[in-house]
Scaffold this active site. Structure first.
Site, PDB file in Angstrom:
ATOM      1  N   THR A 190      -5.520   1.837   3.181  1.00  0.00           N
ATOM      2  CA  THR A 190      -5.500   0.378   3.095  1.00  0.00           C
ATOM      3  C   THR A 190      -6.913  -0.191   3.206  1.00  0.00           C
ATOM      4  O   THR A 190      -7.309  -1.071   2.432  1.00  0.00           O
ATOM      5  CB  THR A 190      -4.631  -0.206   4.214  1.00  0.00           C
ATOM      6  N   TYR A 219       7.344  -2.845  -1.161  1.00  0.00           N
ATOM      7  CA  TYR A 219       7.985  -3.801  -2.075  1.00  0.00           C
ATOM      8  C   TYR A 219       9.412  -3.368  -2.428  1.00  0.00           C
ATOM      9  O   TYR A 219      10.368  -4.008  -2.017  1.00  0.00           O
ATOM     10  CB  TYR A 219       7.174  -4.052  -3.352  1.00  0.00           C
ATOM     11  N   ILE A 277      -6.351   6.989  13.419  1.00  0.00           N
ATOM     12  CA  ILE A 277      -6.919   6.731  12.099  1.00  0.00           C
ATOM     13  C   ILE A 277      -7.364   5.278  12.147  1.00  0.00           C
ATOM     14  O   ILE A 277      -6.547   4.367  12.179  1.00  0.00           O
ATOM     15  CB  ILE A 277      -5.916   7.039  10.983  1.00  0.00           C
ATOM     16  N   TYR A 304       2.906   7.735   6.931  1.00  0.00           N
ATOM     17  CA  TYR A 304       2.258   6.521   7.419  1.00  0.00           C
ATOM     18  C   TYR A 304       3.305   5.422   7.504  1.00  0.00           C
ATOM     19  O   TYR A 304       3.817   4.964   6.493  1.00  0.00           O
ATOM     20  CB  TYR A 304       1.110   6.149   6.481  1.00  0.00           C
ATOM     21  N   LYS A 324       1.214   8.747  11.102  1.00  0.00           N
ATOM     22  CA  LYS A 324       0.328   7.686  11.558  1.00  0.00           C
ATOM     23  C   LYS A 324       1.228   6.517  11.908  1.00  0.00           C
ATOM     24  O   LYS A 324       1.876   5.932  11.040  1.00  0.00           O
ATOM     25  CB  LYS A 324      -0.667   7.289  10.466  1.00  0.00           C
ATOM     26  N   ARG A 328       3.107  -4.162   6.652  1.00  0.00           N
ATOM     27  CA  ARG A 328       2.571  -4.240   5.294  1.00  0.00           C
ATOM     28  C   ARG A 328       3.594  -3.847   4.231  1.00  0.00           C
ATOM     29  O   ARG A 328       3.589  -4.395   3.133  1.00  0.00           O
ATOM     30  CB  ARG A 328       1.335  -3.340   5.149  1.00  0.00           C
TER      31      ARG A 328
END
Length: 296
Positions: A46, A109, A206, A135, A164, A140
């Protein structure tokens, strides 16, 4: 054995004025991290603005970073997509290029059910010859990996090795560790929760913070692992105002500004991201100085 322990930097992608990737500067940033305690380079996440890259740019950026790093520290390639076929292709090619690991975000999405997530990650793992870190960042993507799903994938698929965790939900993290009996490579995805996640058995972070404070972020982890919990906690708490400033606008807007304030060329941002508001930039500079970072 974990791909890495400690602080992996979610590295920015520097751009030229015309918006193309500045590979010369990327090499300088990789060298900077290799020389300042960073434990792993995480490219095309990202923070690296991978969402605005073409597939060709994405793979070239990964390949160049592997070359630039030259085996000094591990390179983890962000290869996630909301299209399983695209994620498979990116992951397969990154593994062939020599990435030490893959960071694969949940589909965004279109999202997925938990069953869909299992099939998505299994499809990638079958084709990519590299260890995979899932992740989970529902803020997000709108798609959370439930603890039971994480546990099932880690137990059933040999090269799915970790997660993560950026949900911000410490109870969820604890449940993951309980269901896996701690047999998972757990990384914090939030710089303000490094110590809490290490305390639950995490391998590291991270990190966005590592872009501007690589040595200190490394030391938060190193001190914890060495048994200096008080020292680790002290550094974590000292960093909170700076971390807040680095997330005062959408990541990576503030961190690219911060890198520029340190005199390291970062370039602009790709649309739809825009330059940082001046009032927030001033607060960021103040937080950096207070933390002890020298500005250019």
């Amino acid at each position: 054995m974990a791909i890495f322990t400690g602080a992996g930097v979610a590295i920015i992608t520097p751009f030229h004025e015309d918006g193309s990737i500045n590979y010369d500067q990327l090499k300088k940033l990789v060298d900077y991290h290799c020389e300042n305690g960073t434990d792993s380079i995480v490219i095309c996440g990202t923070t690296g603005e991978s969402a605005t890259m073409t597939e060709e740019e994405h793979l070239e950026c990964i390949k160049r970073t592997i070359d630039f790093t030259a085996g000094r520290i591990p390179v983890i390639a962000g290869t996630g997509s909301n299209c399983t076929a695209t994620a498979v292709e990116l992951s397969r090619e990154a593994a062939k290029a020599g990435a030490d690991g893959l960071l694969v975000v949940t589909p965004y999405y279109n999202k997925a059910t938990q069953k869909g997530l299992i099939e998505h990650y299994k499809a990638i793992a079958r084709e990519a010859d590299a260890p995979i870190i899932m992740y989970s960042v529902a803020s997000r993507t709108g798609c959370n990996i439930e603890p039971a799903t994480v546990a099932a994938l880690v137990k059933e698929v040999d090269n799915i090795v970790g997660v993560k965790e950026a949900s911000g939900n410490i109870s969820q993290v604890a449940k993951i560790m309980q269901l896996t009996q701690g047999d998972i490579d757990l990384y914090s995805g939030n710089d303000d929760q490094i110590v809490p996640i290490l305390a639950l058995g995490g391998k590291g972070v991270i990190s966005v913070l590592s872009n501007v404070a690589p040595r200190e972020t490394h030391e938060i982890c190193a001190k914890f692992f060495a048994g200096d919990i008080a020292g680790s906690r002290e550094l974590q708490l000292k960093a909170i105002p700076l971390i807040n400033a680095l997330f005062s606008e959408v990541n990576p807007i503030p961190v690219k500004k911060a890198v520029s304030l340190m005199g390291m060329e970062a370039g602009g941002l790709r649309m739809p991201l825009t330059e940082m508001e001046e009032v927030n930039a001033q607060k960021l500079a103040q937080a950096m100085r207070a933390f002890g970072i020298q500005l250019a």
